[in-house]
Every structure is written in C-alpha cells, then in structure tokens.
Design an enzyme around this catalytic site. Structure first.
Site, PDB file in Angstrom:
ATOM      1  N   ASN A  90       0.830  -1.205   0.000  1.00 33.90           N
ATOM      2  CA  ASN A  90       0.000   0.000   0.000  1.00 33.90           C
ATOM      3  C   ASN A  90       0.864   1.255   0.000  1.00 33.90           C
ATOM      4  O   ASN A  90       0.528   2.260  -0.649  1.00 33.90           O
ATOM      5  CB  ASN A  90      -0.931  -0.004   1.217  1.00 33.90           C
ATOM      6  CG  ASN A  90      -2.197  -0.796   0.965  1.00 33.90           C
ATOM      7  OD1 ASN A  90      -2.967  -0.490   0.065  1.00 33.90           O
ATOM      8  ND2 ASN A  90      -2.406  -1.834   1.761  1.00 33.90           N
ATOM      9  N   LYS A 141      18.326   0.623  17.406  1.00 30.76           N
ATOM     10  CA  LYS A 141      18.542   1.990  16.937  1.00 30.76           C
ATOM     11  C   LYS A 141      17.234   2.758  16.791  1.00 30.76           C
ATOM     12  O   LYS A 141      17.217   3.866  16.241  1.00 30.76           O
ATOM     13  CB  LYS A 141      19.296   1.983  15.608  1.00 30.76           C
ATOM     14  CG  LYS A 141      20.714   1.431  15.716  1.00 30.76           C
ATOM     15  CD  LYS A 141      21.457   1.545  14.398  1.00 30.76           C
ATOM     16  CE  LYS A 141      22.895   1.016  14.522  1.00 30.76           C
ATOM     17  NZ  LYS A 141      23.632   1.119  13.242  1.00 30.76           N
ATOM     18  N   LEU A 166       2.013  -2.786  12.416  1.00 30.80           N
ATOM     19  CA  LEU A 166       1.364  -3.692  13.353  1.00 30.80           C
ATOM     20  C   LEU A 166       1.424  -3.262  14.809  1.00 30.80           C
ATOM     21  O   LEU A 166       0.857  -3.922  15.673  1.00 30.80           O
ATOM     22  CB  LEU A 166       1.959  -5.096  13.205  1.00 30.80           C
ATOM     23  CG  LEU A 166       1.835  -5.724  11.807  1.00 30.80           C
ATOM     24  CD1 LEU A 166       2.403  -7.124  11.799  1.00 30.80           C
ATOM     25  CD2 LEU A 166       0.385  -5.719  11.330  1.00 30.80           C
ATOM     26  N   LEU A 168       0.605  -0.639  17.992  1.00 31.97           N
ATOM     27  CA  LEU A 168      -0.388   0.354  18.379  1.00 31.97           C
ATOM     28  C   LEU A 168       0.273   1.729  18.400  1.00 31.97           C
ATOM     29  O   LEU A 168       1.329   1.917  18.998  1.00 31.97           O
ATOM     30  CB  LEU A 168      -0.961   0.035  19.758  1.00 31.97           C
ATOM     31  CG  LEU A 168      -2.095   0.937  20.258  1.00 31.97           C
ATOM     32  CD1 LEU A 168      -3.315   0.803  19.361  1.00 31.97           C
ATOM     33  CD2 LEU A 168      -2.447   0.591  21.703  1.00 31.97           C
ATOM     34  N   ILE A 169      -0.366   2.693  17.724  1.00 31.06           N
ATOM     35  CA  ILE A 169       0.183   4.043  17.652  1.00 31.06           C
ATOM     36  C   ILE A 169       0.092   4.701  19.025  1.00 31.06           C
ATOM     37  O   ILE A 169      -0.952   4.650  19.683  1.00 31.06           O
ATOM     38  CB  ILE A 169      -0.598   4.872  16.613  1.00 31.06           C
ATOM     39  CG1 ILE A 169      -0.380   4.302  15.220  1.00 31.06           C
ATOM     40  CG2 ILE A 169      -0.182   6.330  16.644  1.00 31.06           C
ATOM     41  CD1 ILE A 169       1.055   4.299  14.768  1.00 31.06           C
ATOM     42  N   ASN A 183      -5.594   4.792   8.517  1.00 24.56           N
ATOM     43  CA  ASN A 183      -5.150   3.396   8.509  1.00 24.56           C
ATOM     44  C   ASN A 183      -6.009   2.631   7.517  1.00 24.56           C
ATOM     45  O   ASN A 183      -7.141   3.023   7.224  1.00 24.56           O
ATOM     46  CB  ASN A 183      -5.298   2.776   9.904  1.00 24.56           C
ATOM     47  CG  ASN A 183      -4.826   1.316   9.933  1.00 24.56           C
ATOM     48  OD1 ASN A 183      -3.755   1.001   9.408  1.00 24.56           O
ATOM     49  ND2 ASN A 183      -5.615   0.439  10.520  1.00 24.56           N
ATOM     50  N   HIS A 185      -7.479  -1.334   6.872  1.00 28.10           N
ATOM     51  CA  HIS A 185      -7.662  -2.640   7.509  1.00 28.10           C
ATOM     52  C   HIS A 185      -8.338  -3.562   6.501  1.00 28.10           C
ATOM     53  O   HIS A 185      -9.260  -3.138   5.785  1.00 28.10           O
ATOM     54  CB  HIS A 185      -8.525  -2.492   8.765  1.00 28.10           C
ATOM     55  CG  HIS A 185      -8.717  -3.776   9.509  1.00 28.10           C
ATOM     56  ND1 HIS A 185      -7.742  -4.318  10.325  1.00 28.10           N
ATOM     57  CD2 HIS A 185      -9.762  -4.639   9.544  1.00 28.10           C
ATOM     58  CE1 HIS A 185      -8.192  -5.449  10.841  1.00 28.10           C
ATOM     59  NE2 HIS A 185      -9.409  -5.666  10.381  1.00 28.10           N
ATOM     60  N   ASP A 226      -8.333  -0.135  15.362  1.00 28.38           N
ATOM     61  CA  ASP A 226      -9.416  -0.255  14.380  1.00 28.38           C
ATOM     62  C   ASP A 226     -10.759   0.299  14.852  1.00 28.38           C
ATOM     63  O   ASP A 226     -11.821  -0.184  14.431  1.00 28.38           O
ATOM     64  CB  ASP A 226      -9.607  -1.729  13.965  1.00 28.38           C
ATOM     65  CG  ASP A 226      -8.332  -2.359  13.436  1.00 28.38           C
ATOM     66  OD1 ASP A 226      -7.540  -1.642  12.800  1.00 28.38           O
ATOM     67  OD2 ASP A 226      -8.126  -3.563  13.668  1.00 28.38           O
ATOM     68  N   GLU A 255      -7.600  -2.708  -1.789  1.00 34.08           N
ATOM     69  CA  GLU A 255      -6.891  -1.826  -0.860  1.00 34.08           C
ATOM     70  C   GLU A 255      -6.074  -0.789  -1.620  1.00 34.08           C
ATOM     71  O   GLU A 255      -6.073   0.406  -1.280  1.00 34.08           O
ATOM     72  CB  GLU A 255      -5.955  -2.632   0.048  1.00 34.08           C
ATOM     73  CG  GLU A 255      -6.636  -3.440   1.128  1.00 34.08           C
ATOM     74  CD  GLU A 255      -5.625  -4.155   2.004  1.00 34.08           C
ATOM     75  OE1 GLU A 255      -4.551  -3.574   2.260  1.00 34.08           O
ATOM     76  OE2 GLU A 255      -5.897  -5.293   2.423  1.00 34.08           O
TER      77      GLU A 255
END
Length: 291
Positions: A90, A141, A166, A168-169, A183, A185, A226, A255
């Site tokens: 994407n 790093k 993958l 969690l923000i 995002n 999904h 989500d 997508e």
C-alpha cells in the site's frame, strides 16, 4: 470476543448534508527549539521530498495513458509520513500515485518497526528517509516517542498514513495529529477488527464465520485498534471455494485503489465532517456529492 459477520452494505449513493464542517487544514507542530534538536540529533533524519525527475515523468506519462489526471487541488503539496511493518504494497501504491500526480503530496518519511522489511528497502531505494520506531531488542537503533514526534515536526509532516504497521500508535502521536492519521484494515469494520486481527488471520476468520462479503476499510485513527471513524470501504464477495490466500489477494487489490483515493481526498482537502462526527469525501467532479 466473537466477531460479527459482515453483511453487504447498500450500494453507495450521493449524500447531501447541510451540517458539514470542513476537515482541519493541514497542520504543523510547533517549531522544535534548540534543546529538542540536540536531544534527537543522533537519530533524526533529514526529510525531503523524493526528487527523481525521471521517475516522476515516467509515472505521470503512465497515469495519463491510463486516463488519470493530476490532483485537483492547487497550492502546496502535502507532506506524508507512512508507517509499515512488512512489504509495504500500500505504501508503494501511494508513493507511485504521488509520483504520477494522482495524489497531491509527497512521502517524506517512512517509519517502521522492522528496518529490514520490504517497505523500508523500497523507501531507501527511492531516497525516502527511514525512521525506526519503536526502540526494541530487535531494533536497538529505534527512536523514542518524543524523538519520533520531533523528527516528524522537523519533516513538516502534514498527514500520517498507516500501511500495514502492526504496532499500536502511541497516544501522543494521535494527539499531535488529530483527524490527520489514516489506517487501512483488510475487513469491513467493525467486523473482524481489533487487537490480533491482521494479515491472514483476518481472512481466516471471515471465511470461518460464513460471511458472504469482506473488503478493505480506510479509517481515521484513534488511540485503539481499528475503532476510528470509517472514511471509505470496498466490498469484495467471499467465494464458496475461497482460501485465506485467495481472499487476501482480492481484498489487497481493492486496498491499493481505495487507499490511494482516500489519501488523494485528504491531500486535496475534500474530506468534511458531518455534525455527528462522520467523515465524508467530496466528489472531485461535483462538490455537492459525497462518496
């Protein structure tokens, strides 16, 4: 938690609303001071739009041949940071659309928790800076949350796009970019979403449930997995002989299209928020119609 079976949504139709608020203008964080600059100097990157005239010319010619035009909005091109954890197909679609003129913006930074992933390699090969986040045993790093925010500010990032990231923000990032993080999904949310639903796990669950339809969802990001407001969806029938892999391939094809269209609308300023908090996309050809 048992996921609800997805059902086919009604065919899209033009919507009209008298209670719409424009999406917030592309935002920029405060200028980092000298102390902040010193704090992340060791891990910060210099972010600039990819400047490859030959690539831009080639992609624009291809877009023209396929009947695609340039972005409708004038003014400054928006600056995009994309987050990936894997191959980044994407991300590649969005980057190509930007090079071809379908998206009025530039990918100026690639953030990943896996510095050796395909998405990161594609970014490096195209001159896009790669930021490793978060710091971990496998990525020593990596930068901290504060260093990440300082770097995105330094890059003057307008919008953040999650494309197969993958992790969690962090809440700090959500607060820094309100209504400015998207995002994608691989299911028709709210079905088959949430923690643990990613990749083939989603498609296995869809098939096992007996759902007759699936498809991708583009949504705004909040502080949970989500659960942000849905912006766009595409419907993909689930066939009787589908495997998780065959369904995944057809969903992924959609997508690549729906995410580019949503990002183009974001960069064009064509997203408005209904009074009840639902985002809508204005038609590029008719501003009185919504998709």
């Amino acid at each position: 938690m048992e996921a609800a079976a997805a059902v086919a949504p009604p065919a899209p139709r033009p919507l009209r609303s008298l209670c719409l608020r424009p999406a917030p203008a592309a935002r920029r964080g405060p200028e980092p001071g000298p102390h902040a600059a010193r704090r992340h100097m060791a891990t910060a990157v210099r972010c600039e739009p990819s400047r490859r005239p030959e690539a831009r010319q080639r992609h624009r010619a291809r877009a023209a041949a396929q009947g695609g035009g340039g972005a409708g909005a004038g003014g400054r091109r928006k600056r995009l940071a994309v987050f990936v954890s894997g191959g980044g197909s994407n991300f590649r679609s969005i980057h190509e659309a930007a090079l071809g003129g379908a998206v009025h913006g530039d990918v100026v930074a690639l953030v990943t928790d896996k510095p050796g992933c395909g998405g990161a390699e594609h970014a490096r090969s195209n001159g896009i800076p790669v930021i490793v986040f978060p710091k971990s045993k496998s990525a020593p790093k990596g930068v901290s949350v504060s260093e990440l925010l300082d770097t995105l500010r330094g890059c003057e990032v307008d919008f953040v796009l999650l494309a197969g990231y993958l992790k969690l923000i962090p809440a700090e990032l959500v607060r820094e970019y309100p209504r400015s993080i998207l995002n994608i999904h691989p299911s028709l949310l709210p079905a088959f979403g949430g923690k643990g639903y990613y990749g083939l796990k989603v498609h296995k669950a869809v098939i096992a449930s007996g759902a007759r339809y699936s498809g991708p969802t583009v949504h705004f990001v909040d502080e949970h997995y989500d659960t942000g407001k849905t912006l766009a969806q595409r419907v993909v029938p689930v066939l009787a002989d589908d495997t998780p892999e065959s369904l995944a391939a057809r969903v992924l094809h959609e997508e690549h299209q729906v995410y580019v269209e949503a990002v183009a609308a974001l960069c064009d300023g064509r997203i408005v928020w209904r009074e009840d908090g639902v985002p809508l996309i204005k038609s590029r050809t008719n501003p009185d119609e919504f998709t």
